[in-house]
Design a protein around this motif. Sequence first.
Motif, PDB file in Angstrom:
ATOM      1  N   THR A 158       7.219   2.625  -2.398  1.00  0.00           N
ATOM      2  CA  THR A 158       7.348   1.464  -3.270  1.00  0.00           C
ATOM      3  C   THR A 158       5.970   1.111  -3.794  1.00  0.00           C
ATOM      4  O   THR A 158       5.020   0.952  -3.012  1.00  0.00           O
ATOM      5  CB  THR A 158       7.951   0.268  -2.522  1.00  0.00           C
ATOM      6  N   ILE A 159       5.863   0.981  -5.137  1.00  0.00           N
ATOM      7  CA  ILE A 159       4.553   0.754  -5.760  1.00  0.00           C
ATOM      8  C   ILE A 159       4.651  -0.466  -6.670  1.00  0.00           C
ATOM      9  O   ILE A 159       5.370  -0.445  -7.667  1.00  0.00           O
ATOM     10  CB  ILE A 159       4.118   1.987  -6.573  1.00  0.00           C
ATOM     11  N   LEU A 170      -6.438  -5.953 -21.444  1.00  0.00           N
ATOM     12  CA  LEU A 170      -5.340  -5.654 -20.526  1.00  0.00           C
ATOM     13  C   LEU A 170      -5.924  -5.370 -19.149  1.00  0.00           C
ATOM     14  O   LEU A 170      -6.673  -4.404 -18.972  1.00  0.00           O
ATOM     15  CB  LEU A 170      -4.533  -4.443 -21.016  1.00  0.00           C
ATOM     16  N   PHE A 171      -5.552  -6.212 -18.196  1.00  0.00           N
ATOM     17  CA  PHE A 171      -5.975  -5.993 -16.806  1.00  0.00           C
ATOM     18  C   PHE A 171      -4.776  -5.480 -16.019  1.00  0.00           C
ATOM     19  O   PHE A 171      -3.680  -6.037 -16.094  1.00  0.00           O
ATOM     20  CB  PHE A 171      -6.493  -7.285 -16.185  1.00  0.00           C
ATOM     21  N   VAL A 172      -5.003  -4.409 -15.225  1.00  0.00           N
ATOM     22  CA  VAL A 172      -3.940  -3.787 -14.434  1.00  0.00           C
ATOM     23  C   VAL A 172      -4.432  -3.594 -13.013  1.00  0.00           C
ATOM     24  O   VAL A 172      -5.564  -3.111 -12.796  1.00  0.00           O
ATOM     25  CB  VAL A 172      -3.506  -2.424 -15.029  1.00  0.00           C
ATOM     26  N   ASN A 173      -3.602  -3.948 -12.051  1.00  0.00           N
ATOM     27  CA  ASN A 173      -3.903  -3.723 -10.635  1.00  0.00           C
ATOM     28  C   ASN A 173      -2.688  -3.078  -9.978  1.00  0.00           C
ATOM     29  O   ASN A 173      -1.639  -3.708  -9.813  1.00  0.00           O
ATOM     30  CB  ASN A 173      -4.249  -5.027  -9.935  1.00  0.00           C
ATOM     31  N   THR A 174      -2.819  -1.794  -9.651  1.00  0.00           N
ATOM     32  CA  THR A 174      -1.778  -1.037  -8.966  1.00  0.00           C
ATOM     33  C   THR A 174      -2.380  -0.420  -7.716  1.00  0.00           C
ATOM     34  O   THR A 174      -3.314   0.390  -7.811  1.00  0.00           O
ATOM     35  CB  THR A 174      -1.212   0.081  -9.867  1.00  0.00           C
ATOM     36  N   PRO A 175      -1.904  -0.766  -6.506  1.00  0.00           N
ATOM     37  CA  PRO A 175      -2.478  -0.205  -5.288  1.00  0.00           C
ATOM     38  C   PRO A 175      -2.144   1.279  -5.147  1.00  0.00           C
ATOM     39  O   PRO A 175      -1.161   1.769  -5.722  1.00  0.00           O
ATOM     40  CB  PRO A 175      -1.826  -1.033  -4.177  1.00  0.00           C
ATOM     41  N   TYR A 176      -2.969   1.988  -4.372  1.00  0.00           N
ATOM     42  CA  TYR A 176      -2.714   3.409  -4.126  1.00  0.00           C
ATOM     43  C   TYR A 176      -1.582   3.554  -3.119  1.00  0.00           C
ATOM     44  O   TYR A 176      -1.550   2.897  -2.091  1.00  0.00           O
ATOM     45  CB  TYR A 176      -3.972   4.095  -3.596  1.00  0.00           C
ATOM     46  N   ARG A 177      -0.638   4.426  -3.426  1.00  0.00           N
ATOM     47  CA  ARG A 177       0.412   4.829  -2.510  1.00  0.00           C
ATOM     48  C   ARG A 177       0.515   6.352  -2.532  1.00  0.00           C
ATOM     49  O   ARG A 177       0.404   6.973  -3.577  1.00  0.00           O
ATOM     50  CB  ARG A 177       1.765   4.221  -2.908  1.00  0.00           C
TER      51      ARG A 177
END
Length: 803
Positions: free
Chosen positions: A497-498, A529-536
């Motif tokens: 899950t991301i 545009l700011f993006v924050n996606t954690p590493y999975r």
Amino acid sequence: MPRFLSKPCPSSFSRLWLGVLCLCAPAVLRAQTAGPPAPDAEELRLKPVRTLGAHAKPDAKPAMVLSAKRLSSQVDQQASAEGEAELRYGELLLRAQRLSYDQTEDLARASGDVQISHSGNRFRGPELQLYVSRFEGEFLDPSYFFSQTGGGGRAKRVSFLDAKHVQAEQGNYTSCPIVADQEPAWQIMASKLDMDFENNQGVATDAVLRFQGVPILAAPTLSFPLGSGRKSGWLPPKIGLDNRSGFEFGLPYYWNIAPQRDATLTPFIMTKRGVGLDSEFRYLEPEHKGQINLDLLPTDRVADRSRWALHLMNDGQLLRDWQYRVRAERVSDDDYWKDLPDRVQSQTERLLIADLQLNRRRELSWGELQAYGRIQQWQALQGLDPSVQFQTPYQRTPQLGLRLTTAADEAVLAGYSPWGRSARLEGAVEVEYNRFDLSPDALVEQLQTGQRVHLLGHVSAPMGGPGWWLIPRVAVNAAAYALDRPQLDGRTSMNRTIPTFSIDNGWIFERDTQLLGRELRQTLEPRLLFVNTPYRRQDSPNFDSAPKDFNFDSIYTDNLFNGIDRVSDARQLTAGAISRWINPQKGEEVLRLGLVQRYLFRDQQITADGVPQTQRFSDLLLLGATHLTERWWADGTLQYNSETGRSERTVLRARYSPGPFRTVSAAYRLARGQSEQVELAWQWPLFGQGPLPGQPRAAANAGGSTCSGAWYSAGRVQYSLRDKRFTDSVVGFEYDAGCWVLRTGIERLSTGRAETNTRLMLQLELVGLSQLGSNALKVLRDNIPGYRQLSADRSASLEAPYD
């Protein structure tokens, strides 16, 4: 009987307009004799023929108007006119030197340079008898022009059966000008010509088609359409020549089965390969529409086997509002796309799809619910050369899904300013199951298959004002896998899950300015545009993800990949701006400049090539486009790597179009380490004087008989700087003689590093009738930016002047 007088004009003779004689309404005539009109009475004026009766009631009988230099009349009996006589009745305009009209029989007799214009069709000759209201009669030795076809001719006798049916005896038909004692460049000669405008059909009996005096086609009966409508019959032959199949000749037959169905059958022969049949069936029912193409070559002498191609395209509606869509294409063998490229319709000529989709949409008060299903399979034309073989996409057998979407402001979600809009929560949820299988044409190293269930969801709160927007957004990509083969670590099932959080903010500023002495309006449109996606960890098979192209659109997205299986980890900020200079009167964009770059706050692990991205600044994207003058267009994009100090990708294009049929364009394309090519395309006159756009048809067609036409060159040449060779190219020449156009040229298509398919194009267009030969016009139109058909401006018009 009153006499009508007028003052003489300074010219050699005066024209005496005799007023309005309404033979079908004698009361009007009696009112004229009673005395001058009242001062406030509306002045009676003659109107152009196409406006008379335009506003009349459907059942109303048109008024008749008769004028001449000398006129005599008996009320309700007959009238005689002499000297530039003119009779108007509804859409009918009749001119002659002498004209008589018998009202009791509704019969008009005319002689001396008689001219008729009716519904845009025109006739001219020495003598005419015509029952006016029924439009029945005979015309001796006339010339004629039919507006629907843009052609005409001359006949010994023309019979008007009614307003929609005309019959000519010992006549001809051509779009070339009719010149006394001179044969047109092309013509259909027939003992009888029947023109049925109601059913869109012309029939020539004992017909011979002649070009430059040489018979090229003869038939007991030859039929042709009179407009854009459909009718059954033989179509012009298709002719082709290439280095793989030799000379090809096909003769299509069009079958108008019903108003909603038709078919085209084309038997053909190839000198190298043999005899075959191409077929096409189309239908348009109330709830279903589609097209089926089947091409057969039973015995290919070169390949020593049977060859075939099947293409299906169908759409329709089933029970309970379920919509279906079918797209399928299959061919007999891997080399079909090389040997018979014209019969492959797929944009990816080596990868053919079979795709069945079902979906049902239901509108709700808060949004939309969509259920869908799909089966997707592939045929890959791999060939025997391992160096050109490729990995095939996975097949979906099946794909099942459910999607819920709120009633969103699509302009906001697309990144545009929501003028005066208040914020509210918007979002969507998608749940989907896929079974992934391998195509029979998959490479031997492609082994893994399996199943996947995924969930996509997002919620956002768009807000903004007249010149800005702000869209905070939270999204999730969750997936679970069940594999048919164990991974290297022995697992056959896995899930992940991301989540992703993003904020999209943009502004639009405007000001009035000047550029090169022109008053313009300039905009400045910055965007963040700011993006924050954690590493999975994402070690599942990649069933449907592929890296996006790096451009001005994809850089403003929160994921580097399309599809579900890969989601790029990111803590990044994308910043860019575009400035436009706009003509405020026309709304035309004169100049556009832009730049954008992405900054990474941490290393990125999930990348397109699998190598972690440690460089903080992405490549800089630059764009520019200009249309400063009517003649010049230019645009370009540049992907610049600041670390290496050179461009990674470049596209530069320019086009110069100083007038009709004059265009030159050039392009340069670079993808570092992959390809580098230049392109030159053009359409340009070589010598001679051709017809000009908007020129009257008679003048435009003058070259048809005088051989005073013009030569043009048209083509597109591509050269690979990396491979040092010419790739896909076409070079052609066109001769425009007014009523006919000859096109010839060569098309070269690359089918491999050392293989090409070279085709000779030869097409004769008889303007107003048809096109014979290969479809060179389509090839030129598809390949040359700004190309214009030479005969496009010579279509007939009801507004053409009578002469």
